[in-house]
Motif scaffolding. Structure first.
Motif, mmCIF file in Angstrom:
data_model
loop_
_atom_site.group_PDB
_atom_site.id
_atom_site.type_symbol
_atom_site.label_atom_id
_atom_site.label_comp_id
_atom_site.label_asym_id
_atom_site.label_seq_id
_atom_site.Cartn_x
_atom_site.Cartn_y
_atom_site.Cartn_z
ATOM 1 N N LYS A 12 -42.774 4.143 10.641
ATOM 2 C CA LYS A 12 -42.252 5.317 9.930
ATOM 3 C C LYS A 12 -43.001 5.527 8.613
ATOM 4 O O LYS A 12 -43.354 6.655 8.266
ATOM 5 C CB LYS A 12 -40.753 5.147 9.672
ATOM 6 C CG LYS A 12 -39.917 5.120 10.943
ATOM 7 C CD LYS A 12 -38.446 4.888 10.637
ATOM 8 C CE LYS A 12 -37.616 4.831 11.909
ATOM 9 N NZ LYS A 12 -36.179 4.644 11.615
ATOM 10 N N THR A 46 -28.522 11.134 16.334
ATOM 11 C CA THR A 46 -29.853 10.788 15.832
ATOM 12 C C THR A 46 -30.227 11.690 14.657
ATOM 13 O O THR A 46 -30.771 11.217 13.652
ATOM 14 C CB THR A 46 -30.898 10.863 16.973
ATOM 15 O OG1 THR A 46 -30.408 10.120 18.100
ATOM 16 C CG2 THR A 46 -32.223 10.283 16.548
ATOM 17 N N GLU A 70 -35.467 8.924 12.526
ATOM 18 C CA GLU A 70 -34.534 8.176 13.359
ATOM 19 C C GLU A 70 -34.898 8.332 14.826
ATOM 20 O O GLU A 70 -35.200 9.429 15.280
ATOM 21 C CB GLU A 70 -33.120 8.721 13.109
ATOM 22 C CG GLU A 70 -32.010 7.873 13.637
ATOM 23 C CD GLU A 70 -31.745 6.625 12.816
ATOM 24 O OE1 GLU A 70 -31.067 5.742 13.349
ATOM 25 O OE2 GLU A 70 -32.224 6.497 11.668
ATOM 26 N N GLY A 71 -34.884 7.230 15.539
ATOM 27 C CA GLY A 71 -35.094 7.246 16.975
ATOM 28 C C GLY A 71 -33.780 7.019 17.685
ATOM 29 O O GLY A 71 -32.908 6.306 17.185
ATOM 30 N N ASN A 84 -36.438 11.494 19.055
ATOM 31 C CA ASN A 84 -36.718 11.122 17.678
ATOM 32 C C ASN A 84 -36.590 12.353 16.811
ATOM 33 O O ASN A 84 -37.006 13.447 17.187
ATOM 34 C CB ASN A 84 -38.092 10.461 17.540
ATOM 35 C CG ASN A 84 -39.211 11.276 18.118
ATOM 36 O OD1 ASN A 84 -39.903 11.985 17.397
ATOM 37 N ND2 ASN A 84 -39.396 11.215 19.426
ATOM 38 N N ARG A 133 -40.478 -2.132 18.090
ATOM 39 C CA ARG A 133 -40.042 -0.967 17.296
ATOM 40 C C ARG A 133 -40.849 -0.776 16.011
ATOM 41 O O ARG A 133 -40.916 0.321 15.493
ATOM 42 C CB ARG A 133 -38.547 -1.040 16.988
ATOM 43 C CG ARG A 133 -38.205 -1.991 15.869
ATOM 44 C CD ARG A 133 -36.766 -1.916 15.439
ATOM 45 N NE ARG A 133 -35.966 -2.785 16.288
ATOM 46 C CZ ARG A 133 -34.665 -2.784 16.320
ATOM 47 N NH1 ARG A 133 -33.982 -1.977 15.557
ATOM 48 N NH2 ARG A 133 -34.004 -3.601 17.095
ATOM 49 N N ARG A 149 -45.459 4.850 18.284
ATOM 50 C CA ARG A 149 -44.305 5.298 17.492
ATOM 51 C C ARG A 149 -44.738 6.031 16.216
ATOM 52 O O ARG A 149 -44.136 7.027 15.844
ATOM 53 C CB ARG A 149 -43.412 4.102 17.156
ATOM 54 C CG ARG A 149 -42.033 4.521 16.709
ATOM 55 C CD ARG A 149 -41.041 3.394 16.815
ATOM 56 N NE ARG A 149 -39.693 3.935 16.663
ATOM 57 C CZ ARG A 149 -38.800 3.445 15.842
ATOM 58 N NH1 ARG A 149 -39.078 2.384 15.095
ATOM 59 N NH2 ARG A 149 -37.605 3.998 15.748
ATOM 60 N N PHE A 153 -43.757 9.915 15.226
ATOM 61 C CA PHE A 153 -43.139 10.316 13.965
ATOM 62 C C PHE A 153 -44.092 11.142 13.105
ATOM 63 O O PHE A 153 -43.642 11.948 12.295
ATOM 64 C CB PHE A 153 -42.599 9.102 13.206
ATOM 65 C CG PHE A 153 -41.271 8.616 13.715
ATOM 66 C CD1 PHE A 153 -40.171 9.476 13.783
ATOM 67 C CD2 PHE A 153 -41.100 7.315 14.120
ATOM 68 C CE1 PHE A 153 -38.939 9.045 14.253
ATOM 69 C CE2 PHE A 153 -39.865 6.866 14.588
ATOM 70 C CZ PHE A 153 -38.789 7.736 14.651
#
Length: 171
Positions: A12, A46, A70-71, A84, A133, A149, A153
């Motif tokens: 993130k 979420t 937030e996922g 997400n 994660r 990820r 994002f």
């Protein structure tokens, strides 16, 4: 400009840093609770987690902009999908919200989530890795590394910043 991320998750943080790279911005991160379940189970939950993190980040550190990412998962007639969401918060303004890519989760993962487990530990077990994660995420595993990820994002962050710039220009 002081931008505060409501998470210490490296994926993130990288997404926010990348999105604000063309701004003169001090970017910091705070461990802010989402205020929702550890495993959000709908778009609504979420989104709420992202908004809570964004405003919580501003409150925790007094920045001008708070970012919440937030996922979660969304149940559909086609199975559970990764979802997400992100929120950009400014004091005295309604949140800016954006969502990102979605892919279905394999049945063997969905069954465990529906039984009450959280995606992060399930993915570590499934992939035989630690901290999925904080690295490629479930999306990285199930897209064979085509999208990780942070990429996912980053897309959400571009949507948030674009709306932020539009709002600034329109006001």
């Amino acid at each position: 400009m002081k931008v505060i991320i409501g998470s210490k998750n490296p994926a993130k943080i990288l997404a926010v840093q990348t999105a604000f790279s063309h701004y003169e911005a001090a970017i910091m991160s705070e461990d802010v609770p989402s205020g929702v379940n550890d495993q959000p189970f709908s778009d609504e939950e979420t989104i709420k987690g992202a908004i809570n993190r964004a405003y919580g980040a501003i409150e925790a550190s007094g920045g001008q902009i708070g970012i919440g990412l937030e996922g979660g998962v969304q149940k559909t007639e086609y199975g559970l999908f990764l979802c997400n969401w992100g929120a950009l918060a400014e004091k005295g303004q309604p949140p800016i919200i954006a969502g990102g890519a979605r892919i279905p989760l394999p049945e063997e993962i969905s069954v465990r989530l529906l039984a009450g487990e959280e995606l992060g530990p399930v993915m570590d077990d499934y992939a035989k890795k630690e901290n999925v994660r904080k690295n490629e995420g479930a999306v990285g595993i199930f897209t064979n590394g085509q999208v990780n990820r942070a990429d996912m994002f980053s897309h959400v962050m571009k949507l948030l910043i674009g709306q932020y710039e539009y709002r600034k220009g329109a006001s």
